[in-house]
Design a protein around this motif. Structure first.
Motif: not given
Length: 118
Positions: A17-24, A34-40, A79-82, A89-93
């Motif tokens: 499933x999907x994990x909900x996070x707050x992003x900017x 996204x924080x690397x620990x969360x992605x791992x 694509x996400x950056x660790x 977390x940052x939601x990019x263009x």
């Protein structure tokens, strides 16, 4: 440019499933970070290293990978950056464009781009 908090759902390749996070939401950022620990934790693996220019002009190298995110009910591979573990977390263009969403910085919301074309 829009900068405001927004809920983001993210999934790894082995996640059920999907994990909900707050992003900017930050249209000044090309990629979603996204924080690397969360992605791992979600099982997302880095595929390569990429260079990025930060707002202060400095260059950094960060791992990137691919995962699924869901925004406003729209699911897409992106694509996400660790990112640093202590950074938000940052939601990019790039992800916003892929989800066909635009930023309303005054209303601090995302709007479908097809609504802008009417």
């Amino acid at each position: 440019m829009g900068v405001f908090p927004y809920p983001l759902e993210i999934s790894g390749p082995s996640s059920d499933g999907f994990l909900r996070v707050s992003a900017v939401v930050d249209t000044g950022s090309t990629f979603t970070q996204v924080p690397a620990a969360l992605l791992r934790r979600l099982g997302v693996q880095p595929t390569e290293m990429a260079r990025f220019r930060l707002a202060d002009g400095s260059l950094v190298r960060r791992p990137i990978g691919e995962t699924q995110i869901r925004i406003e009910g729209r699911t897409l591979n992106t694509i996400v950056v660790f990112g640093d573990d202590d950074a938000a977390a940052v939601l990019g263009a790039y992800a916003l464009e892929g989800a066909l969403l635009a930023v309303d910085p005054v209303g601090q919301r995302l709007v479908p781009t097809d609504a802008l074309m009417m």
